[in-house]
Design a protein around this motif. Structure first.
Motif: not given
Length: 583
Positions: A241-254
């Protein structure tokens, strides 16, 4: 793929160990019960012996055979008794009923232990055991052995007594094993198989879109390995679950980073255009430098050509040097051979001079013996022969013959020693030599040179040491060392002493040569084995003696040699070389 049940595998291993342990313990209990019952039967046989010994003794003493037979028939009726034998004092059988131990078994398969009043019998091959005891009759304070009784029982009696106990032990083991199997099946199914199946079903229902709802529910209230596995799985879900949240944040930063990347690409294109202009300028400079390098390469080629010519000259010079070295090596070999033959020639001259004396004496003795024989012949012809003249002739003839034999033997020994040494020195063949005898022959051949001096040679060598080697090389080494000691070491020394120690260890001969001469300085010792080095050059010394010794020890004998000169203790050579039978 076939799935192996952990609980079934674990149950199989545990029950296998338990089964082996149960069978072993049951077997030990049966064996113990067997020996215990056998001991009780032996005790009963001893008790029965005390009961019947009196009546049987009187029956045998009174020669009442019928009574003895009746008593025996009564005993054989007892189930425990399988055989009875009654014999008189001459070992004649009075009665024999039931089982009997055969003679062959008595000799080879019977274990008999003797005590003061009976013998224990144990026949392993026939399954019989029992006691044999004497019948002793007491009369007027005196005891007399009137016969012997043998009572036998068998293993069948033992097994009939312990049969029920064996069935009980086996039944007990079977019941306990069956109960344990049921208990283990129930426990493994409740504690391991069912929780694992429940855990597997929950894992199969995992929803990757909603990991939080896929957590495992508590399966039991005990804290064990399955609870640890459940906690680990739930922690993994939390991390997912934490990894999914971090992945979403990473997409916005990308997305934000892509905008910045476009700006950087524009700046990069401008920088590339500037660098291209600079590169063109540098390319022009590099063309100029390349032309200069071509000129330098041409100069290097000219330098290589000049060096190649020099190398060809050096190769030709090297060939000439190799040819010169080869000629020098041949010349050195010729010098070494000449030195060997020179020492042999000196030895030959000394031996020839030494032989003159015994040969001359022998000739004189022969001439005198011829004269007295002619005188005896004349006396016989003139008939003037007397007892005194015959005795005189015999005495003179015996003295002449003795003198003749002694001198001829002396000459023969010198010739034989010189011949053996000379043959060995001119012959490189390998042969078996007795070291002590061979050294005596060498020293005997040097006797003409040694007798002119007061020097002595002592050899310490066991008579049974034998060596398979080059005798010529060993002889040349010993002769050169002795001559060097006489000429150099014992200069201005009246009574020199040479000691040669020989030992044989692990198929190697160890030879130590020592004299008490003047010795050598450190500088002289360093040059000792160098060719053409001598301290007697003005007196005709060639400087090849010790060099020949070194080459013979190293090359011919495949050994080693060292030299040392302790202060005021002369010169010591230590050599060792192998027995060529084992090399």
């Amino acid at each position: 793929m076939k799935i192996t049940s952990i609980s079934r595998k674990l149950l199989t291993r545990v029950l296998s160990v338990y089964f082996i342990l149960t069978v072993s313990v049951t077997g030990i209990q049966i064996i113990a019960e067997y020996f215990n019952t056998k001991s009780h039967i032996n005790s009963e046989l001893l008790t029965l012996q005390k009961t019947i010994s009196g009546s049987l003794t009187r029956a045998v003493w009174e020669l009442n055979t019928q009574q003895a037979i009746d008593i025996s028939e009564g005993l054989i009726a007892i189930p425990m008794i399988k055989g009875i034998t009654v014999s008189d004092e001459a070992n004649n059988i009075i009665t024999q009923l039931g089982e009997v131990i055969s003679d062959h078994t008595t000799e080879e398969g019977q274990d008999v232990s003797i005590s003061t009043d009976h013998q224990s019998i144990n026949s392993l091959s026939e399954g019989l055991f029992g006691h044999s005891f004497p019948l002793i009759f007491e009369f007027s304070g005196r005891t007399t052995t009137v016969g012997t009784v043998t009572l036998l029982s068998s293993n069948d009696v033992i097994f009939s007594r312990i049969e029920v106990g064996i069935y009980f032990l086996i039944g007990n083991a079977v019941v306990k094993t069956a109960f344990l199997v049921f208990l283990f099946l129930l426990a493994f199914n409740k504690l391991l198989t069912e929780p694992l199946n429940e855990l597997t079903e929950q894992i199969k229902q995992v929803d990757l879109n909603d990991p939080e709802a896929s957590k495992l529910h508590t399966m039991n209230y005990e804290k064990n390995e399955l609870n640890i596995l459940e906690d680990a799985y739930n922690n993994l879900i939390d991390e997912l679950v934490d990894f999914k949240d971090k992945l979403a944040l990473s997409q916005r930063e990308t997305i934000s980073a892509n905008d910045k990347l476009d700006e950087q690409n524009l700046l990069l294109e401008q920088e590339v255009a500037r660098k291209t202009s600079t590169l063109s300028s540098n390319m022009l400079k590099m063309e100029v430098q390349q032309q200069e390098m071509l000129n330098q390469q041409k100069q290097l080629e000219e330098e290589n050509l000049r060096r190649r010519k020099t190398e060809d000259t050096l190769v030709a010079t090297n060939k000439e040097l190799k040819s010169s070295i080869l000629e020098l090596s041949k010349a050195q070999d010729r010098l070494l051979d000449a030195e060997k033959m020179a020492s042999l020639g000196i030895l030959s001259a000394e031996v020839s001079h030494e032989i003159n004396t015994p040969i001359g004496i022998s000739i004189t003795s022969t001439s005198y013996l011829s004269d007295i024989i002619a005188k005896l012949h004349q006396d016989i012809n003139e008939q003037k022969l007397s007892k005194k003249s015959i005795e005189t002739f015999v005495n003179n003839a015996e003295q002449s013959v003795e003198l003749l034999l002694n001198n001829l033997n002396r000459a023969s020994e010198l010739i034989a020693s010189f011949k053996q040494v000379a043959v060995d020195q001119t012959n490189d063949k390998i042969r078996l030599i007795n070291v002590a005898k061979f050294l005596d022959e060498i020293i005997q051949s040097l006797h003409p040179k040694l007798k002119k001096t007061n020097h002595t040679i002592k050899v310490h060598c066991a008579a049974d040491i034998e060596l398979y080697s080059h005798p010529g090389a060993i002889a040349q080494i010993i002769i050169n060392l002795i001559i060097n000691s006489i000429i150099h070491g014992f200069e201005h020394i009246n009574r020199g002493e040479i000691i040669i120690d020989i030992a044989m260890e692990q198929q190697r001969l160890y030879l130590t040569y020592q004299d008490n001469g003047r010795g050598l300085s450190a500088e002289e010792l360093e040059k000792l084995f160098m060719p053409f080095y001598t301290t007697k050059a003005e007196h005709g010394g060639t400087g090849l003696g010790t060099h020949i010794v070194y080459n013979l020890a190293i090359d011919t004998l495949n050994g080693a040699i060292t030299a040392k000169s302790p202060e005021n203790k002369g010169l010591i050579y230590e050599m060792n070389f192998p027995d060529m039978r084992y090399s």
